[in-house]
Design a protein around this motif. Structure first.
Motif, PDB file in Angstrom:
ATOM      1  N   ASP A  33      -8.376 -43.298  -9.694  1.00 45.74           N
ATOM      2  CA  ASP A  33      -7.516 -42.165  -9.366  1.00 45.74           C
ATOM      3  C   ASP A  33      -8.311 -40.860  -9.316  1.00 45.74           C
ATOM      4  OD1 ASP A  33      -5.280 -43.800  -9.217  1.00 45.74           O
ATOM      5  OD2 ASP A  33      -4.779 -43.550 -11.317  1.00 45.74           O
ATOM      6  N   LEU A  34      -9.337 -40.743 -10.161  1.00 45.27           N
ATOM      7  CA  LEU A  34     -10.167 -39.547 -10.139  1.00 45.27           C
ATOM      8  C   LEU A  34     -10.905 -39.426  -8.809  1.00 45.27           C
ATOM      9  CD1 LEU A  34     -11.494 -37.072 -11.394  1.00 45.27           C
ATOM     10  CD2 LEU A  34     -13.140 -38.618 -12.499  1.00 45.27           C
ATOM     11  N   ALA A  35     -11.430 -40.541  -8.313  1.00 39.61           N
ATOM     12  CA  ALA A  35     -12.122 -40.512  -7.026  1.00 39.61           C
ATOM     13  C   ALA A  35     -11.190 -40.035  -5.923  1.00 39.61           C
ATOM     14  CB  ALA A  35     -12.682 -41.900  -6.699  1.00 39.61           C
ATOM     15  N   THR A  36      -9.952 -40.516  -5.933  1.00 34.07           N
ATOM     16  CA  THR A  36      -8.972 -40.085  -4.932  1.00 34.07           C
ATOM     17  C   THR A  36      -8.625 -38.617  -5.103  1.00 34.07           C
ATOM     18  OG1 THR A  36      -8.029 -42.315  -4.821  1.00 34.07           O
ATOM     19  CG2 THR A  36      -6.660 -40.508  -4.016  1.00 34.07           C
ATOM     20  N   ALA A  37      -8.454 -38.185  -6.357  1.00 35.20           N
ATOM     21  CA  ALA A  37      -8.101 -36.790  -6.615  1.00 35.20           C
ATOM     22  C   ALA A  37      -9.188 -35.841  -6.127  1.00 35.20           C
ATOM     23  CB  ALA A  37      -7.853 -36.587  -8.109  1.00 35.20           C
ATOM     24  N   LEU A  38     -10.442 -36.225  -6.300  1.00 39.21           N
ATOM     25  CA  LEU A  38     -11.541 -35.385  -5.842  1.00 39.21           C
ATOM     26  C   LEU A  38     -11.588 -35.309  -4.314  1.00 39.21           C
ATOM     27  CD1 LEU A  38     -14.292 -36.469  -8.389  1.00 39.21           C
ATOM     28  CD2 LEU A  38     -13.338 -34.166  -8.153  1.00 39.21           C
ATOM     29  N   GLN A  39     -11.283 -36.432  -3.666  1.00 40.97           N
ATOM     30  CA  GLN A  39     -11.303 -36.455  -2.196  1.00 40.97           C
ATOM     31  C   GLN A  39     -10.204 -35.605  -1.596  1.00 40.97           C
ATOM     32  OE1 GLN A  39     -10.976 -40.623  -1.241  1.00 40.97           O
ATOM     33  NE2 GLN A  39     -12.781 -41.148  -2.454  1.00 40.97           N
ATOM     34  N   GLY A  57      -4.186 -36.722 -14.027  1.00 43.22           N
ATOM     35  CA  GLY A  57      -3.719 -35.370 -13.812  1.00 43.22           C
ATOM     36  C   GLY A  57      -4.016 -34.435 -14.972  1.00 43.22           C
ATOM     37  N   ALA A  58      -4.315 -35.006 -16.140  1.00 47.80           N
ATOM     38  CA  ALA A  58      -4.661 -34.178 -17.304  1.00 47.80           C
ATOM     39  C   ALA A  58      -6.088 -33.654 -17.232  1.00 47.80           C
ATOM     40  CB  ALA A  58      -4.474 -34.987 -18.588  1.00 47.80           C
ATOM     41  N   ASN A  65      -8.402 -33.008  -3.325  1.00 49.69           N
ATOM     42  CA  ASN A  65      -8.048 -31.794  -4.056  1.00 49.69           C
ATOM     43  C   ASN A  65      -8.089 -30.567  -3.139  1.00 49.69           C
ATOM     44  OD1 ASN A  65     -10.390 -29.692  -4.997  1.00 49.69           O
ATOM     45  ND2 ASN A  65     -11.281 -31.719  -4.591  1.00 49.69           N
ATOM     46  N   GLU A  66      -7.261 -29.585  -3.461  1.00 53.39           N
ATOM     47  CA  GLU A  66      -7.183 -28.337  -2.699  1.00 53.39           C
ATOM     48  C   GLU A  66      -7.713 -27.161  -3.510  1.00 53.39           C
ATOM     49  OE1 GLU A  66      -3.122 -28.007  -1.508  1.00 53.39           O
ATOM     50  OE2 GLU A  66      -3.254 -29.676  -0.067  1.00 53.39           O
ATOM     51  N   GLN A  67      -8.519 -27.458  -4.516  1.00 55.06           N
ATOM     52  CA  GLN A  67      -9.077 -26.425  -5.386  1.00 55.06           C
ATOM     53  C   GLN A  67     -10.510 -26.063  -5.003  1.00 55.06           C
ATOM     54  OE1 GLN A  67      -7.716 -29.211  -8.686  1.00 55.06           O
ATOM     55  NE2 GLN A  67      -7.706 -27.253  -9.749  1.00 55.06           N
ATOM     56  N   GLY A  68     -11.008 -26.701  -3.958  1.00 56.30           N
ATOM     57  CA  GLY A  68     -12.380 -26.445  -3.551  1.00 56.30           C
ATOM     58  C   GLY A  68     -13.409 -27.163  -4.393  1.00 56.30           C
ATOM     59  N   VAL A  69     -12.968 -28.139  -5.187  1.00 57.56           N
ATOM     60  CA  VAL A  69     -13.899 -28.907  -6.008  1.00 57.56           C
ATOM     61  C   VAL A  69     -14.613 -29.919  -5.118  1.00 57.56           C
ATOM     62  CG1 VAL A  69     -14.137 -30.470  -7.979  1.00 57.56           C
ATOM     63  CG2 VAL A  69     -12.421 -28.632  -8.025  1.00 57.56           C
ATOM     64  N   PRO A  70     -15.938 -30.003  -5.173  1.00 53.60           N
ATOM     65  CA  PRO A  70     -16.660 -30.966  -4.328  1.00 53.60           C
ATOM     66  C   PRO A  70     -16.229 -32.404  -4.611  1.00 53.60           C
ATOM     67  CG  PRO A  70     -18.170 -29.374  -5.303  1.00 53.60           C
ATOM     68  CD  PRO A  70     -16.848 -29.178  -5.985  1.00 53.60           C
ATOM     69  N   ASP A  71     -16.419 -33.247  -3.632  1.00 54.92           N
ATOM     70  CA  ASP A  71     -16.108 -34.671  -3.780  1.00 54.92           C
ATOM     71  C   ASP A  71     -17.263 -35.343  -4.526  1.00 54.92           C
ATOM     72  OD1 ASP A  71     -15.213 -37.244  -3.613  1.00 54.92           O
ATOM     73  OD2 ASP A  71     -15.540 -37.451  -1.459  1.00 54.92           O
ATOM     74  N   TYR A  72     -17.267 -35.170  -5.853  1.00 59.73           N
ATOM     75  CA  TYR A  72     -18.322 -35.758  -6.658  1.00 59.73           C
ATOM     76  C   TYR A  72     -18.269 -37.283  -6.578  1.00 59.73           C
ATOM     77  CZ  TYR A  72     -18.351 -31.120  -8.869  1.00 59.73           C
ATOM     78  OH  TYR A  72     -18.405 -29.768  -9.108  1.00 59.73           O
ATOM     79  N   GLY A  73     -19.405 -37.897  -6.808  1.00 60.48           N
ATOM     80  CA  GLY A  73     -19.407 -39.341  -6.965  1.00 60.48           C
ATOM     81  C   GLY A  73     -18.714 -39.717  -8.260  1.00 60.48           C
ATOM     82  N   VAL A  74     -18.062 -40.864  -8.281  1.00 60.79           N
ATOM     83  CA  VAL A  74     -17.397 -41.356  -9.490  1.00 60.79           C
ATOM     84  C   VAL A  74     -17.866 -42.778  -9.753  1.00 60.79           C
ATOM     85  CG1 VAL A  74     -15.200 -41.913 -10.600  1.00 60.79           C
ATOM     86  CG2 VAL A  74     -15.364 -39.914  -9.115  1.00 60.79           C
ATOM     87  N   VAL A  75     -18.300 -43.036 -10.972  1.00 63.82           N
ATOM     88  CA  VAL A  75     -18.750 -44.367 -11.361  1.00 63.82           C
ATOM     89  C   VAL A  75     -17.874 -44.865 -12.502  1.00 63.82           C
ATOM     90  CG1 VAL A  75     -20.641 -45.748 -12.286  1.00 63.82           C
ATOM     91  CG2 VAL A  75     -21.128 -43.902 -10.680  1.00 63.82           C
TER      92      VAL A  75
END
Length: 367
Positions: A172-178, A356-357, A180-190
């Motif tokens: 879910d974190l990987a999806t949230a990063l992809q 979401g937390a 997001n509307e906060q301008g947070v980069p799409d970091y890699g998630v492992v």
């Protein structure tokens, strides 16, 4: 994460015999064990199609050109040559399904149909053998977030419990990063999930404790800058005293920070109603959460926490005057149906709420 190439990490770290692979391929999945096109060959050690992974060893494939696209599932096929009575397995791997052909049926790594994976002697499920990681090559030096743990509790007690194969926090974190509307980069998630999720205790089914496997679960992963620690509840419900769990957390945090990683601790979600979760056990959980929320430290590398407990909990009795107020997993109407029914494991919506937390803006490397 999008990228222009991939390499695979194959492991025999807990194996009992060497593993010889004489053919490995890569494709995009169409459905089940069927690729969208003829799979491409993968190589090892600068061009060889075969490799032997020794007992206790790990190996990467050579980098392979591949247009990795978020949301598209990869299909990795391996052909084992030698007999091996035991393959190390990651069970309940929510983001992966493995298909195994019948013993002696030959090399099917280049097949374009799923025929070899149907019929007598084949099996499939939410698990992975040998394959433990996929690195994606990007055009920039993109940071990676590692999620240590998978928040499952006693997954082998009831294999039919809903939620054990649902997307978890790392997914879910990987999806949230992809998205997001906060301008947070799409970091890699492992995802470095551990099926029995113990910090301190070695498990017959579950492998070495977290504190003894950080070398391969974190240190050898490229680009990691932040580690989310998403475990500890399994230790608590198994009867480990809160002081022992807190000591393990402290050791873990000190080691991670010493290596330069930012750390995010997640609070332990409720277990009220789960048979092993006695009043004393739940008190240990509450005390552990108090310790976690006291750990925020904004000196570099930072330590913060995400209150996943509050994200999925409701009072057992809204009219209670007990302090602290006893909590349980919300089993309400979707999307607030967070309890799988065993009162300790989370549903798909439960993992979404827990994700979401997380404050996405704090997950990047410290400035």
């Amino acid at each position: 994460m999008a990228g222009s190439g991939v390499r695979l990490r194959l492991s025999n770290a807990l194996g009992r015999t060497p593993l010889t692979i004489d053919h490995a391929t890569l494709a995009t999945q169409l459905s089940d064990a069927v690729p969208t096109a003829k799979p491409a060959d993968l190589t090892f050690n600068g061009g060889s199609k075969s490799v032997t992974i020794p007992i206790g060893g790990e190996i990467y494939t050579d980098p392979s050109a591949y247009a990795a696209t978020p949301g598209k599932r990869l299909m990795i096929s391996l052909h084992l040559v030698n007999d091996s009575p035991y393959l190390v397995q990651h069970s309940w791997a929510s983001a992966a399904t493995q298909y195994v052909s019948a013993v002696g049926s030959g090399d099917h790594t280049a097949d374009t149909t799923g025929t070899a994976f149907t019929g007598t002697g084949v099996f499939s499920g939410y698990f992975t053998n040998i394959l433990t990681g996929i690195d994606v090559t990007t055009s920039d030096s993109r940071p990676t977030v590692a999620v240590l743990g998978d928040q499952l509790v006693d997954p082998f007690v009831d294999a039919t419990t809903p939620g054990l194969t649902t997307p978890r926090l790392s997914d879910d974190l990987a999806t949230a990063l992809q998205t997001n509307e906060q301008g947070v980069p799409d970091y890699g998630v492992v995802a470095t999930g551990i099926e029995n999720n113990r910090l301190t205790t070695e498990q017959t089914r579950g492998g070495p404790a977290t504190l003894t496997r950080l070398d391969r679960d974190i240190l050898t992963l490229p680009g990691v800058t932040t580690v989310i620690v998403d475990e500890g509840l399994e230790d608590i419900v198994a009867g480990t005293e809160d002081t022992n769990v807190e000591e393990a957390y402290a050791t873990l945090v000190a080691q991670l920070r010493g290596w330069g990683f930012k750390v995010v601790l997640t609070t332990l979600t409720p277990c009220q109603g789960y048979a092993p979760c006695t009043t004393a056990i739940d008190a240990n959980r509450i005390d552990t959460n108090t310790w976690i929320t006291d750990q925020d430290d904004f000196t570099t590398p930072k330590v913060t926490h995400a209150d996943t407990e509050s994200a999925v909990a409701i009072p057992v009795d809204p009219n209670s005057t007990t302090e602290p107020l006893p909590l349980k997993l919300d089993a309400g109407t979707a999307p607030e149906n967070y309890d799988t029914g065993d009162h300790v494991n989370l549903t798909a919506n439960g993992y979404l709420a827990a994700t979401g937390a997380l404050d996405l803006t704090t997950l990047g490397p410290d400035n």
